[in-house]
Structures are given as structure tokens and as C-alpha cells.
Write a protein that holds these residues in place. Structure first.
Motif, short mmCIF file in Angstrom:
data_model
loop_
_atom_site.label_atom_id
_atom_site.label_comp_id
_atom_site.label_asym_id
_atom_site.label_seq_id
_atom_site.Cartn_x
_atom_site.Cartn_y
_atom_site.Cartn_z
N VAL A 1 27.48 72.31 14.24
CA VAL A 1 28.28 71.11 14.48
C VAL A 1 27.44 69.86 14.25
N VAL A 2 26.13 69.96 14.39
CA VAL A 2 25.26 68.79 14.34
C VAL A 2 24.52 68.64 13.01
N TRP A 3 23.91 69.70 12.54
CA TRP A 3 23.06 69.60 11.35
C TRP A 3 23.11 70.90 10.58
N GLY A 4 23.20 70.79 9.27
CA GLY A 4 23.24 71.97 8.43
C GLY A 4 22.25 71.85 7.28
N PRO A 5 22.26 72.84 6.39
CA PRO A 5 21.29 72.86 5.29
C PRO A 5 21.38 71.67 4.35
N LEU A 6 22.56 71.09 4.20
CA LEU A 6 22.73 69.95 3.28
C LEU A 6 22.97 68.63 4.01
N SER A 7 22.73 68.61 5.31
CA SER A 7 23.01 67.40 6.09
C SER A 7 22.15 66.22 5.68
N GLY A 8 20.89 66.46 5.34
CA GLY A 8 20.03 65.37 4.88
C GLY A 8 20.56 64.76 3.60
N PHE A 9 21.02 65.61 2.70
CA PHE A 9 21.61 65.14 1.44
C PHE A 9 22.88 64.33 1.71
N VAL A 10 23.75 64.85 2.57
CA VAL A 10 25.01 64.17 2.90
C VAL A 10 24.70 62.81 3.53
N LEU A 11 23.80 62.79 4.48
CA LEU A 11 23.45 61.55 5.16
C LEU A 11 22.88 60.53 4.18
N THR A 12 22.00 60.97 3.30
CA THR A 12 21.40 60.06 2.31
C THR A 12 22.46 59.47 1.39
N VAL A 13 23.31 60.30 0.83
CA VAL A 13 24.35 59.81 -0.09
C VAL A 13 25.31 58.88 0.64
N ALA A 14 25.73 59.27 1.85
CA ALA A 14 26.66 58.43 2.62
C ALA A 14 26.04 57.07 2.93
N LEU A 15 24.76 57.06 3.32
CA LEU A 15 24.11 55.79 3.64
C LEU A 15 23.91 54.92 2.40
N ILE A 16 23.59 55.54 1.26
CA ILE A 16 23.48 54.77 0.01
C ILE A 16 24.82 54.14 -0.34
N GLY A 17 25.90 54.92 -0.24
CA GLY A 17 27.23 54.39 -0.50
C GLY A 17 27.58 53.26 0.45
N LEU A 18 27.27 53.43 1.73
CA LEU A 18 27.53 52.40 2.74
C LEU A 18 26.76 51.12 2.42
N VAL A 19 25.49 51.24 2.10
CA VAL A 19 24.66 50.06 1.81
C VAL A 19 25.16 49.33 0.56
N ILE A 20 25.50 50.06 -0.49
CA ILE A 20 26.00 49.42 -1.72
C ILE A 20 27.33 48.70 -1.42
N ASP A 21 28.23 49.38 -0.71
CA ASP A 21 29.52 48.78 -0.38
C ASP A 21 29.34 47.52 0.46
N GLN A 22 28.58 47.63 1.54
CA GLN A 22 28.41 46.48 2.43
C GLN A 22 27.63 45.37 1.75
N GLY A 23 26.65 45.72 0.94
CA GLY A 23 25.89 44.70 0.21
C GLY A 23 26.78 43.90 -0.72
N ALA A 24 27.66 44.58 -1.45
CA ALA A 24 28.58 43.89 -2.36
C ALA A 24 29.52 42.97 -1.57
N LYS A 25 30.05 43.47 -0.47
CA LYS A 25 30.97 42.67 0.34
C LYS A 25 30.28 41.46 0.94
N LEU A 26 29.10 41.66 1.50
CA LEU A 26 28.37 40.54 2.09
C LEU A 26 28.00 39.50 1.04
N TRP A 27 27.58 39.96 -0.12
CA TRP A 27 27.23 39.04 -1.20
C TRP A 27 28.44 38.23 -1.62
N LEU A 28 29.58 38.89 -1.82
CA LEU A 28 30.78 38.18 -2.24
C LEU A 28 31.30 37.23 -1.16
N LEU A 29 31.21 37.63 0.10
CA LEU A 29 31.71 36.79 1.19
C LEU A 29 30.81 35.60 1.48
N TYR A 30 29.49 35.82 1.51
CA TYR A 30 28.59 34.79 2.02
C TYR A 30 27.73 34.11 0.97
#
Length: 176
Positions: free
Chosen positions: A14-43
């Protein structure tokens, strides 16, 4: 074809699996790119005051505050509605994470990571801004696609990946 079972539970699954590091890395990269674009466009660009911008004859950058879910459905103008949608995002993200913990298939893990990253991006918007920041507008002639953001792109790509896996990669696929 798959070489391993994507639904075999692992210890502490339920907490961590064999590909959890990969999932976390990809999800965080996607989050940072999304939020970076939004913050740049807004501010930095101050899209709300200076836009919209025509990039191509079929592509504009505009500012839309989406208080609902995909395609502007279920618009919520009250704090209760906003927090209910934020709560739904949290529940969906946890469910997707648990699914990702149990998978041993990197393709499925990637699809789930994209959806998680997109959900987190839009969830942060809802919590911080009270609405999701949408800014990409495709249109051709009188046809206009809904306005969306990079988090939506990640979610759609992830869902397409899961559908592709379901129909073309799974051993019990409808395509067989």
C-alpha cells in the motif's frame, strides 16, 4: 506483450512498491513543469492582464479559471464545492498511488505517474487559487476545443496509456 504480472502485490504494497521511485519521480516532474508554466504565465507574463496571445492560427494562450472538473463540468462557486473537489482529488490520487505500488509493469507505472502528476497539479491550483488555471486553447475555424493546461495533458496521456495497455498489451485483452 507483457513479461510480468502487473497486479502481483508486494510486501508493504500500500505504501511503496518496486516502481514507486519511478512513479514518484515522473509525477513530481510533471507537477513541477505544470506549476512552473502556470506560475510563469500568471505572475511573470501576467496573462490575466496582458493576454490572450495568439501563438498559431489554431493555438492561443488565454487565462480561464476552471472551478469544475474536466471540460468545465460541475462548476463549483462555493467553498464547500471547492473543497469537495479538492478532497476527491486527494482520494483519487491515493487510489492511483496504491495501484501504482502494486504494478510491476513500467508502462502502466508511467501512465499512472502521469495521471498522478496531473491530478496533483490541478489539485494544487484548486487549493491555492480556488480554481484550476487553464490556458491552452486549440481552435479551428468555428470549432473550439475546451481550454486546458499541462496537467490535463498529463492526465489524458496517462488515461490513453492505460486504455492502450488494457486493449493491446494485457493478456486478457479484448483485442485478442
Amino acid at each position: 506483450m507483457r513479461t510480468n504480472d502487473t497486479h502481483t502485490p508486494t510486501p508493504n504494497s500500500v505504501v511503496w512498491g518496486p516502481l514507486s521511485g519511478f512513479v514518484l519521480t515522473v509525477a513530481l516532474i510533471g507537477l513541477v513543469i505544470d506549476q512552473g508554466a502556470k506560475l510563469w504565465l500568471l505572475y511573470s507574463v501576467d496573462l490575466g492582464s496582458t493576454g490572450p496571445y495568439r501563438l498559431l492560427p489554431v493555438l492561443d494562450i488565454v487565462l480561464v479559471w476552471n472551478r469544475g472538473i474536466s471540460y468545465g463540468l460541475f462548476q463549483q462557486y462555493s467553498d464547500l464545492g471547492r473543497w469537495l473537489l479538492a478532497g476527491l482529488t486527494v482520494v483519487a490520487t491515493i487510489a492511483l498511488w496504491i495501484w501504482s505500488v502494486r504494478t510491476l509493469d513500467k508502462f502502466v507505472a508511467l501512465a499512472l505517474a502521469l495521471i498522478i502528476g496531473g491530478a496533483l497539479g490541478n489539485g494544487f491550483d484548486r487549493i491555492y487559487h480556488g480554481a484550476v488555471v487553464d490556458f491552452i486553447h486549440f481552435h479551428v475555424g468555428t470549432f473550439s476545443w475546451y481550454v486546458f493546461n499541462l496537467a490535463d495533458v498529463w492526465i489524458v496521456a496517462g488515461v490513453i496509456g492505460l486504455l492502450f495497455d488494457s486493449f493491446f498489451r494485457s493478456p486478457n485483452s479484448a483485442a485478442k
